[in-house]
Design a protein around this motif. Sequence first.
Motif, PDB file in Angstrom:
ATOM      1  N   ARG A  79       0.824  -1.221   0.000  1.00  0.00           N
ATOM      2  CA  ARG A  79       0.000   0.000   0.000  1.00  0.00           C
ATOM      3  C   ARG A  79       0.854   1.265   0.000  1.00  0.00           C
ATOM      4  O   ARG A  79       0.534   2.247  -0.668  1.00  0.00           O
ATOM      5  N   HIS A  80       1.931   1.270   0.795  1.00  0.00           N
ATOM      6  CA  HIS A  80       2.783   2.451   0.880  1.00  0.00           C
ATOM      7  C   HIS A  80       3.350   2.795  -0.489  1.00  0.00           C
ATOM      8  O   HIS A  80       3.332   3.948  -0.928  1.00  0.00           O
ATOM      9  N   ARG A  81       3.833   1.774  -1.205  1.00  0.00           N
ATOM     10  CA  ARG A  81       4.409   2.003  -2.526  1.00  0.00           C
ATOM     11  C   ARG A  81       3.335   2.436  -3.528  1.00  0.00           C
ATOM     12  O   ARG A  81       3.575   3.294  -4.378  1.00  0.00           O
ATOM     13  N   LEU A  82       2.157   1.836  -3.432  1.00  0.00           N
ATOM     14  CA  LEU A  82       1.070   2.181  -4.343  1.00  0.00           C
ATOM     15  C   LEU A  82       0.642   3.636  -4.161  1.00  0.00           C
ATOM     16  O   LEU A  82       0.488   4.390  -5.140  1.00  0.00           O
ATOM     17  N   ILE A  83       0.450   4.057  -2.914  1.00  0.00           N
ATOM     18  CA  ILE A  83       0.016   5.433  -2.655  1.00  0.00           C
ATOM     19  C   ILE A  83       1.072   6.429  -3.122  1.00  0.00           C
ATOM     20  O   ILE A  83       0.758   7.428  -3.772  1.00  0.00           O
ATOM     21  N   THR A  84       2.328   6.146  -2.802  1.00  0.00           N
ATOM     22  CA  THR A  84       3.408   7.051  -3.205  1.00  0.00           C
ATOM     23  C   THR A  84       3.523   7.141  -4.720  1.00  0.00           C
ATOM     24  O   THR A  84       3.636   8.232  -5.295  1.00  0.00           O
ATOM     25  N   GLY A  85       3.496   5.996  -5.393  1.00  0.00           N
ATOM     26  CA  GLY A  85       3.598   5.993  -6.850  1.00  0.00           C
ATOM     27  C   GLY A  85       2.450   6.735  -7.513  1.00  0.00           C
ATOM     28  O   GLY A  85       2.651   7.506  -8.472  1.00  0.00           O
ATOM     29  N   ALA A  86       1.232   6.515  -7.020  1.00  0.00           N
ATOM     30  CA  ALA A  86       0.071   7.190  -7.594  1.00  0.00           C
ATOM     31  C   ALA A  86       0.178   8.704  -7.405  1.00  0.00           C
ATOM     32  O   ALA A  86      -0.175   9.486  -8.304  1.00  0.00           O
ATOM     33  N   LEU A  87       0.663   9.134  -6.248  1.00  0.00           N
ATOM     34  CA  LEU A  87       0.808  10.567  -5.997  1.00  0.00           C
ATOM     35  C   LEU A  87       1.870  11.189  -6.899  1.00  0.00           C
ATOM     36  O   LEU A  87       1.741  12.350  -7.317  1.00  0.00           O
ATOM     37  N   LEU A  88       2.909  10.450  -7.224  1.00  0.00           N
ATOM     38  CA  LEU A  88       3.925  10.970  -8.152  1.00  0.00           C
ATOM     39  C   LEU A  88       3.319  11.185  -9.542  1.00  0.00           C
ATOM     40  O   LEU A  88       3.612  12.182 -10.212  1.00  0.00           O
ATOM     41  N   VAL A  89       2.471  10.251  -9.978  1.00  0.00           N
ATOM     42  CA  VAL A  89       1.770  10.433 -11.253  1.00  0.00           C
ATOM     43  C   VAL A  89       0.836  11.642 -11.168  1.00  0.00           C
ATOM     44  O   VAL A  89       0.732  12.443 -12.112  1.00  0.00           O
ATOM     45  N   PHE A  90       0.181  11.784 -10.036  1.00  0.00           N
ATOM     46  CA  PHE A  90      -0.721  12.916  -9.794  1.00  0.00           C
ATOM     47  C   PHE A  90       0.038  14.238  -9.904  1.00  0.00           C
ATOM     48  O   PHE A  90      -0.439  15.197 -10.528  1.00  0.00           O
ATOM     49  N   ILE A  91       1.223  14.309  -9.318  1.00  0.00           N
ATOM     50  CA  ILE A  91       2.040  15.524  -9.372  1.00  0.00           C
ATOM     51  C   ILE A  91       2.410  15.847 -10.817  1.00  0.00           C
ATOM     52  O   ILE A  91       2.305  17.000 -11.266  1.00  0.00           O
ATOM     53  N   ALA A  92       2.842  14.832 -11.555  1.00  0.00           N
ATOM     54  CA  ALA A  92       3.217  15.040 -12.954  1.00  0.00           C
ATOM     55  C   ALA A  92       2.024  15.526 -13.773  1.00  0.00           C
ATOM     56  O   ALA A  92       2.154  16.446 -14.608  1.00  0.00           O
TER      57      ALA A  92
END
Length: 390
Positions: A67-80
């Motif tokens: 979950r930690h990796r999923l949330i972080t990765g999704a937020l990085l896409v969100f930022i981009a």
Amino acid sequence: MPSWLIALLAAAFVLYTDDYVIAGILPEISSDLQVSEGQAGQLVTVFSLTVAVVAPVAAVVLARLPRHRLITGALLVFIAANGLAAVAPSFGVLMAVRVLAAVAAAAATPAIFAFAARQAPAGKAGRYLAVVSFGVTGSIAAGVPIGAWIGGTFGWRATFAVMGLSGVLVVLAILVAVPRGQEHDRTLGLREQLSILLQRPISLCLIANCSLMTGSMMMLTYLAPYLATVSGAEVEERALAFGLAGAAGFIGIWLGGTAADRWGADRALLFGISAIAVAMIVLWLIWFGRPVPLPIVLVATTVWGGMAFWNAPAIQVRLTSFAGPLAGQALGLNTSGTYLGVSCGAAIGGLALAELGVGALPLISAAFACGAVLLLACARHDSMKGNHAP
């Protein structure tokens, strides 16, 4: 209250603000990109439909990812995606990157709620889910007005730039505060996951939430014409009604989460949904007594607003208990049902408004609430027979 829970609250706030904030900067987008406000408004439609479609798919496909990796990765896409939106040269490009932002939100949102439910101490899942849900209410009460002010003062591109920067801050908070355990959903094949998620208790609970959202959003979407007709409310008075309902929502979320922990999700949902039905019937009766002093109407709309948010953590607690190790997937489906209910509420309400008039909307909304109660009762009956995931 642990710091990781505050970080998840902040993540929910930013993700939901990114969806709703378009409403506050439509004129600026329309003028700058030379499209009509109606066309610009489709940015909201596309975002919501993308989340509705992608959320359950992402929850199933990404189930094995921590979950930690999923949330972080999704937020990085969100930022981009928000960074690209801030420099989008055309409406078509802006639409495309909004879809990308919606995909990120669809992947992260169910994981955030599932993580909060699983990491909560025994007997406090409802309250922990309520805290994260504050981000949803806060996005409407604070995020959208702030985003609209930024867009009106510095231009709509600045709003997306600020959303991207907010995403950066949230990622940093997640990295610092959220535990890095290998918390993920049970490793099952796609067919096994679907066989559990399609069991009757889970399906009925999901349909109940969609029905409840349909009725609530039907009334919310057309609350302004209702208030104007029954009490002659002007713009300022209508704003007061929405503000009171939103403030009651903050209280309702916390009380609903607490009730789910202390009473159990079933009793909390029965109370919350019944209160919505009663408030809708009162609004329907008020219609026949119009004109009615605004304070009387505001009591009913404020109670309704509080109870509408009361049910959110309770239904999430119920779903996580039904789905067990597949809570993330079930909450992904619930996110989809919520967005579907929002769309259906506006559509069905519009048809009812045209054919029956605004006075019929509270009674139809009450019918959807009663339907949700019956569906949840059937889900509970099935679960007691053992027809749910262990």
